[in-house]
Structure formats: C-alpha cells, structure tokens
Design a protein around this motif. Structure first.
Motif, PDB file in Angstrom:
ATOM      1  N   TYR A  62     -16.242  50.386  42.581  1.00 42.86           N
ATOM      2  CA  TYR A  62     -17.569  50.575  41.801  1.00 42.86           C
ATOM      3  C   TYR A  62     -16.183  51.104  40.581  1.00 42.86           C
ATOM      4  O   TYR A  62     -15.448  51.321  40.418  1.00 42.86           O
ATOM      5  CB  TYR A  62     -16.999  51.928  42.191  1.00 42.86           C
ATOM      6  N   ALA A  63     -17.265  50.704  39.364  1.00 38.94           N
ATOM      7  CA  ALA A  63     -16.530  51.238  37.738  1.00 38.94           C
ATOM      8  C   ALA A  63     -17.587  51.704  37.245  1.00 38.94           C
ATOM      9  O   ALA A  63     -18.734  51.406  36.521  1.00 38.94           O
ATOM     10  CB  ALA A  63     -16.040  49.207  37.099  1.00 38.94           C
ATOM     11  N   VAL A  64     -17.313  52.450  36.530  1.00 42.74           N
ATOM     12  CA  VAL A  64     -18.192  53.029  35.187  1.00 42.74           C
ATOM     13  C   VAL A  64     -17.589  53.839  33.826  1.00 42.74           C
ATOM     14  O   VAL A  64     -16.499  54.241  33.855  1.00 42.74           O
ATOM     15  CB  VAL A  64     -18.559  54.043  35.632  1.00 42.74           C
ATOM     16  N   GLU A  65     -18.262  52.776  32.758  1.00 43.60           N
ATOM     17  CA  GLU A  65     -17.099  53.421  31.372  1.00 43.60           C
ATOM     18  C   GLU A  65     -17.180  55.232  31.569  1.00 43.60           C
ATOM     19  O   GLU A  65     -18.066  56.373  32.159  1.00 43.60           O
ATOM     20  CB  GLU A  65     -18.317  54.063  30.245  1.00 43.60           C
ATOM     21  N   ILE A  66     -15.996  56.642  30.779  1.00 45.10           N
ATOM     22  CA  ILE A  66     -16.032  57.462  31.297  1.00 45.10           C
ATOM     23  C   ILE A  66     -17.052  58.222  30.484  1.00 45.10           C
ATOM     24  O   ILE A  66     -17.137  58.866  30.841  1.00 45.10           O
ATOM     25  CB  ILE A  66     -14.723  57.782  30.742  1.00 45.10           C
ATOM     26  N   ALA A  67     -17.620  57.603  29.336  1.00 45.22           N
ATOM     27  CA  ALA A  67     -18.447  58.743  28.544  1.00 45.22           C
ATOM     28  C   ALA A  67     -20.266  58.806  29.731  1.00 45.22           C
ATOM     29  O   ALA A  67     -20.776  60.081  29.466  1.00 45.22           O
ATOM     30  CB  ALA A  67     -19.014  57.789  27.833  1.00 45.22           C
ATOM     31  N   ALA A  68     -20.076  57.596  30.570  1.00 45.99           N
ATOM     32  CA  ALA A  68     -21.336  58.271  31.450  1.00 45.99           C
ATOM     33  C   ALA A  68     -20.496  58.618  32.578  1.00 45.99           C
ATOM     34  O   ALA A  68     -21.715  60.088  33.613  1.00 45.99           O
ATOM     35  CB  ALA A  68     -21.750  56.572  32.236  1.00 45.99           C
ATOM     36  N   ALA A  69     -19.567  58.048  33.161  1.00 46.45           N
ATOM     37  CA  ALA A  69     -19.331  59.335  34.141  1.00 46.45           C
ATOM     38  C   ALA A  69     -19.537  60.837  33.798  1.00 46.45           C
ATOM     39  O   ALA A  69     -19.146  62.040  34.471  1.00 46.45           O
ATOM     40  CB  ALA A  69     -17.995  59.129  35.068  1.00 46.45           C
ATOM     41  N   ILE A  70     -19.041  61.339  32.220  1.00 43.01           N
ATOM     42  CA  ILE A  70     -18.742  62.941  32.259  1.00 43.01           C
ATOM     43  C   ILE A  70     -20.110  63.069  32.441  1.00 43.01           C
ATOM     44  O   ILE A  70     -20.703  64.383  32.440  1.00 43.01           O
ATOM     45  CB  ILE A  70     -18.581  62.868  30.900  1.00 43.01           C
ATOM     46  N   GLN A  71     -21.179  62.274  31.517  1.00 46.41           N
ATOM     47  CA  GLN A  71     -22.516  62.449  31.803  1.00 46.41           C
ATOM     48  C   GLN A  71     -23.218  63.343  33.593  1.00 46.41           C
ATOM     49  O   GLN A  71     -23.616  63.735  33.294  1.00 46.41           O
ATOM     50  CB  GLN A  71     -23.539  61.806  31.413  1.00 46.41           C
ATOM     51  N   LEU A 185     -11.494  65.625  38.422  1.00 42.81           N
ATOM     52  CA  LEU A 185     -12.252  64.720  38.147  1.00 42.81           C
ATOM     53  C   LEU A 185     -12.602  65.400  36.405  1.00 42.81           C
ATOM     54  O   LEU A 185     -12.484  64.380  35.246  1.00 42.81           O
ATOM     55  CB  LEU A 185     -13.290  63.575  38.737  1.00 42.81           C
ATOM     56  N   ARG A 186     -13.486  66.462  36.167  1.00 43.15           N
ATOM     57  CA  ARG A 186     -13.467  66.350  34.912  1.00 43.15           C
ATOM     58  C   ARG A 186     -12.938  66.433  33.932  1.00 43.15           C
ATOM     59  O   ARG A 186     -12.487  66.380  32.864  1.00 43.15           O
ATOM     60  CB  ARG A 186     -15.356  67.476  35.192  1.00 43.15           C
ATOM     61  N   MET A 187     -11.891  67.649  34.267  1.00 48.03           N
ATOM     62  CA  MET A 187     -10.221  67.506  33.355  1.00 48.03           C
ATOM     63  C   MET A 187     -10.064  66.481  33.196  1.00 48.03           C
ATOM     64  O   MET A 187     -10.018  66.160  31.431  1.00 48.03           O
ATOM     65  CB  MET A 187      -9.604  68.563  34.246  1.00 48.03           C
ATOM     66  N   ALA A 188      -9.638  65.928  34.135  1.00 46.69           N
ATOM     67  CA  ALA A 188      -8.647  64.468  33.807  1.00 46.69           C
ATOM     68  C   ALA A 188      -9.869  63.569  32.482  1.00 46.69           C
ATOM     69  O   ALA A 188      -9.039  62.898  31.716  1.00 46.69           O
ATOM     70  CB  ALA A 188      -8.506  63.525  34.911  1.00 46.69           C
ATOM     71  N   LEU A 189     -10.849  64.008  33.517  1.00 47.68           N
ATOM     72  CA  LEU A 189     -11.800  62.786  32.508  1.00 47.68           C
ATOM     73  C   LEU A 189     -11.940  62.928  30.661  1.00 47.68           C
ATOM     74  O   LEU A 189     -11.966  61.964  30.008  1.00 47.68           O
ATOM     75  CB  LEU A 189     -13.336  62.718  32.795  1.00 47.68           C
ATOM     76  N   SER A 190     -11.788  64.122  30.231  1.00 50.37           N
ATOM     77  CA  SER A 190     -11.615  65.197  29.025  1.00 50.37           C
ATOM     78  C   SER A 190     -10.501  64.309  28.603  1.00 50.37           C
ATOM     79  O   SER A 190     -11.263  64.692  27.030  1.00 50.37           O
ATOM     80  CB  SER A 190     -12.615  66.444  28.784  1.00 50.37           C
ATOM     81  N   LEU A 191      -9.826  63.562  28.588  1.00 49.92           N
ATOM     82  CA  LEU A 191      -8.514  63.196  28.262  1.00 49.92           C
ATOM     83  C   LEU A 191      -7.877  61.865  28.002  1.00 49.92           C
ATOM     84  O   LEU A 191      -7.341  61.881  26.841  1.00 49.92           O
ATOM     85  CB  LEU A 191      -6.763  63.735  28.949  1.00 49.92           C
ATOM     86  N   VAL A 192      -9.159  61.219  27.887  1.00 46.20           N
ATOM     87  CA  VAL A 192      -8.842  60.042  28.014  1.00 46.20           C
ATOM     88  C   VAL A 192     -10.149  59.018  26.767  1.00 46.20           C
ATOM     89  O   VAL A 192     -11.531  59.993  26.550  1.00 46.20           O
ATOM     90  CB  VAL A 192      -8.921  59.111  29.256  1.00 46.20           C
ATOM     91  N   ARG A 193      -9.934  58.088  26.361  1.00 49.99           N
ATOM     92  CA  ARG A 193     -11.114  57.221  25.752  1.00 49.99           C
ATOM     93  C   ARG A 193     -12.160  57.384  26.163  1.00 49.99           C
ATOM     94  O   ARG A 193     -12.208  56.887  27.131  1.00 49.99           O
ATOM     95  CB  ARG A 193     -10.706  56.422  24.997  1.00 49.99           C
ATOM     96  N   PRO A 194     -13.149  57.201  25.692  1.00 46.42           N
ATOM     97  CA  PRO A 194     -15.006  57.970  26.773  1.00 46.42           C
ATOM     98  C   PRO A 194     -14.695  56.387  26.282  1.00 46.42           C
ATOM     99  O   PRO A 194     -15.526  55.968  27.126  1.00 46.42           O
ATOM    100  CB  PRO A 194     -15.722  57.592  25.335  1.00 46.42           C
ATOM    101  N   TYR A 197     -12.293  53.378  31.773  1.00 50.26           N
ATOM    102  CA  TYR A 197     -13.506  53.295  32.718  1.00 50.26           C
ATOM    103  C   TYR A 197     -12.897  53.616  34.138  1.00 50.26           C
ATOM    104  O   TYR A 197     -11.309  53.737  34.020  1.00 50.26           O
ATOM    105  CB  TYR A 197     -13.265  51.928  33.126  1.00 50.26           C
ATOM    106  N   LEU A 198     -13.348  54.392  34.303  1.00 48.32           N
ATOM    107  CA  LEU A 198     -12.901  55.417  36.039  1.00 48.32           C
ATOM    108  C   LEU A 198     -13.026  53.926  37.374  1.00 48.32           C
ATOM    109  O   LEU A 198     -14.640  53.567  37.318  1.00 48.32           O
ATOM    110  CB  LEU A 198     -13.792  56.279  36.266  1.00 48.32           C
ATOM    111  N   ARG A 199     -12.485  53.523  37.410  1.00 47.67           N
ATOM    112  CA  ARG A 199     -12.409  53.229  39.278  1.00 47.67           C
ATOM    113  C   ARG A 199     -12.182  53.203  40.409  1.00 47.67           C
ATOM    114  O   ARG A 199     -11.106  53.584  40.556  1.00 47.67           O
ATOM    115  CB  ARG A 199     -11.918  51.709  38.656  1.00 47.67           C
ATOM    116  N   GLN A 200     -13.222  52.822  40.971  1.00 45.80           N
ATOM    117  CA  GLN A 200     -12.556  53.332  43.176  1.00 45.80           C
ATOM    118  C   GLN A 200     -12.319  52.018  42.998  1.00 45.80           C
ATOM    119  O   GLN A 200     -13.768  51.286  43.442  1.00 45.80           O
ATOM    120  CB  GLN A 200     -14.181  53.689  43.766  1.00 45.80           C
TER     121      GLN A 200
END
Length: 435
Positions: A62-71, A185-194, A197-200
């Motif tokens: 499962y893969a989602v862009e960081i910007a979408a995962a943050i939202q 996860l929310r903290m970690a996602l804030s540290l990378v480019r939007p 991808y976050l991938r499971q």
C-alpha cells in the motif's frame, strides 16, 4: 524465522510487525492505494514484469504520497500540534515519576541514586524539539542501530543513541513518547518531502499464506479498530439536505480524492429525513444525546435561516467529537447581485443568502453572461435580516453536475478557479475540530 510486514518512509524502514499489519498504521491507507509490482533483487528498481534470469521479486504494498498521508492523519485528529502536546505530557509524567521515586528512596544507595539521576537527565534532554531534530538527522542519514559498528554507536550523541537503541518498542517507536503509532507517523512525515511515499509492504503476508491475495488487507485491519476509537471511524458530515450532501460528496472526489472514505454523509434519501437548518439542528441534538462515538461535523448554510436556527444550540454543551460550522464567507460575495423592492442591487450576501449553490463556481452561476440573482424573501425579527434565496437553483446545480462529471472523467479538465469556493468549504470542514 518469522514472516514480517514492513512500513517504509521512502526507502527508510520505520516499523516492522510480525505475521500481521499494525491496524492503526493501515488507517492511513485506503484499498485503492494497493499496488502489485516487480522489483529487481539487486537494486530495487521497479520493472514491468518478472525477468528471465529470475532476479526479480514480486511486491504487494500500500503506497500513499506523504502530502495525502498527512491530510488523512490530520482529519483523524493526529495533528502535529497534538503530537507535540501529548509527547510533552508523557515526558512530564516520566520526569515527575522519577523525581518522586528519587525523593522516596532518599538516596538510600549510590546505585539507585545514579539510576534516577540518569533517567531524570535523559527526560530533561528529550524535549519534543530535541527529539525531532535528532530523528530528522537519523532519517536523512538512513541510520539503523544494527548497521553501525561499536565505535560508530559510541560516537552518537545521547539523543540519537536513545532513538536508535529503541527502534521497535511496542509503544515507543524509535523512542518517541506516544500511545498511538500514528502520533509517531505524523511527526516523521513532517520531516520529509511531500512528494515522497509512505509504503506498507505486505508481500510476505501474502506469500506465506497469512492472508489471501484477494483479501482487502487494509479494510480488514481497520474494521478491527472501528469499535475501539472514534479516530478510526469515518467522520460523519451532516448537511441541511440531500443536495448539499451530493455536492460535498462529489466535490471531495474531485478536490481530495485521497480522502474519500474518511468522510461519510447522512443519507437523507434512505432515512427519509426532512431537510433544512432547523431539522439539522435537531439531528445535532439527537447525535449529542445518543453519544455517537464518531467525529461528526454539521454543516449549515451561511444564510439568515441557518444562523437563526443555530440559536437553538445556545446553552447546549456539545461533546468534543461534534462540531457545527457554516459555509465560509467569501470576499466576492460581498457585492453579489440581488433582487428586492429597490430593484437589482449588489449587496453582501455572506451570512444572509450563501447556500451551497453559491459555492459551485461562477461558471455554474452564470446565465446569459450574468450571475443568477439572489431574491430577498422573509424577514427574521430575531436576526434583523432578510433571508435571500438563489433564483433558478436547479439550473445552477445541473450545470455544476455536468462540470463535476467531466472533471471526474478527465482530471485534466479541472480548472482550479472554478473550484476555489468548494475547496474553501472543505477546508472549513477539515478544520472543524481544534488541533
């Protein structure tokens, strides 16, 4: 050897779990994020299919862009502000506990005194900002404890050493102070480019037979959580009528397709419920009395009737998971053509006549080169204002339906300016709950 599933931030391994996915993690994904692909075993490059030399591996993830995962995390309530607040609360509790224990021991032994001093010093050092700075360095340098030589471990500063030595604790992922992995996860996602991808990765679960390939792994995992915490259930949107619900549902698919499934809409047709502001306020009271666990957002028109109806909530204490908002004021509605006893006069219709149709875009509101008129109707004594109604609502809505169907069929046809007002409505809904 066990079967593991791994969550990656880019190509950095964040968390591994044995024999099953972590249900809380899966709430960040939707089933449409699932993909199957082939990678070369030697360099991880994605290829179109298995190579003849059998040097490829099949992956299901499962893969989602960081910007979408943050939202998605934000609308579930896992905001960065909440991460900081809860992290610091836990840190303060740890400090208080060790200080009280140290006082109770009364320095009875050098060993206990040294232990408490070390723990107190550690938690004094582990402020949220210090942790984030150290974890950002770990993340960007792609450091893992098991990759380091003893001399490299010894060279780490105290915070980085703490983070890397505690990578997979059940509650403190990488030592992050939280009670839900989504905070980490929310903290970690804030540290990378939007655009990353976050991938499971769930490949091993399928290949080992823990789950069938056709199983909806994400949906099955999330279903286990729904009864436990409201953050895991969809947000319920209540509107004044079925037309509002239809417009919001379709516009979500156009503007924020990655958030479809995170909101659900009250079914006016199926429930045969009456519409209107007063009826919506009655539903709000009923939801509050019933103790509904979901987060619920009631969305009212920005007109005289809706503001008048909302007066019925004065003195009513709503639960924290229930919010009431109006469609937002818009600058261009400050001089909108209206029809009244004095003729056709441009007036500010914010708060007096802004129903959902006024947010469908000027392209939908135009007829023969002119904006559809607002007609002033009944006068509210309590609000000391007239109620305005858009003339020919049905034609405006039908033009918008043609537009939305075209945009859903071909996303390249989306003109951002035509969607500014509905985007503002959705921002209002997404920000309904304080951080």
């Amino acid at each position: 050897m066990g079967t593991y599933t791994t969550l990656y931030l880019g190509d950095f391994e964040l968390v591994s779990s044995k024999s099953a996915v972590i249900p809380e993690v899966m709430t960040v994904f939707v089933e449409s994020d699932r993909r199957s692909l082939w990678r070369r075993a030697d360099n991880d490059a994605v290829v179109e299919g298995p190579l003849k030399d059998d040097d490829t591996l099949r992956e299901i993830e499962y893969a989602v862009e960081i910007a979408a995962a943050i939202q998605r995390l934000d609308i579930m309530g896992f905001t960065l502000e909440r991460c900081r607040r809860e992290y610091e609360q836990i840190r303060a509790e740890e400090l208080r506990g060790y200080r009280e224990a140290d006082e109770e021991e009364g320095g009875s032994s050098d060993v206990s005194d040294s232990f408490y001093d070390a723990e107190i010093a550690k938690y004094e050092r582990l402020t949220f900002d210090n942790y984030v700075a150290a974890f950002k360095d770990v993340l960007h340098r792609r450091i893992h404890w098991y990759d380091l030589e003893p001399d490299q471990r010894a060279a780490l500063d105290a915070t980085a050493s703490y983070i890397l030595a505690d990578q997979h604790d059940e509650w403190h992922f990488f030592g992050f102070l939280c009670q839900d992995i989504r905070m980490f996860l929310r903290m970690a996602l804030s540290l990378v480019r939007p655009e990353m991808y976050l991938r499971q990765d769930v490949s091993q679960l399928v290949s080992a037979g823990w789950v069938r390939e056709e199983n909806p792994i994400r949906d099955d995992a999330v279903r286990l959580l729904i009864d436990r915490y409201p953050e895991n259930a969809p947000r319920i949107v209540l509107t004044e009528g079925s037309s509002d619900a239809e417009i919001l549902r379709k516009s979500l698919s156009v503007l924020f397709p990655h958030l479809v499934g995170y909101y659900t809409f009250f079914d006016f047709h199926g429930s045969r419920a009456a519409g209107g502001a007063s009826q919506l306020i009655a539903v709000v009271k009923a939801f509050a009395a019933a103790g509904v666990a979901n987060r619920v957002i009631a969305v009212l028109d920005n007109d005289t009737a809706a503001h008048d109806a909302r007066r019925a909530l004065q003195g009513v204490r709503l639960p924290d998971n229930l919010a009431v908002v109006h469609y937002p004021a818009r600058d261009w509605l400050r001089e909108y053509p209206t029809l009244g006893p004095s003729g056709n006069i441009p007036l500010d219709i914010n708060g007096k006549a802004a129903s959902i149709e006024l947010y469908l875009g000027r392209d939908a509101l135009m007829t023969d080169g002119h904006l559809c008129l607002i007609q002033w109707a009944g006068y509210s004594q309590t609000m000391r204002a007239y109620q305005g109604e858009l003339l020919d609502k049905s034609s405006v809505t039908e033009r918008w339906r043609v537009k939305v169907d075209k945009c859903l069929a071909d996303r390249s046809s989306i003109v951002p300016a035509d969607w500014d007002d509905l985007r503002a409505v959705w921002v209002q809904i997404m920000c309904a709950f304080p951080a």
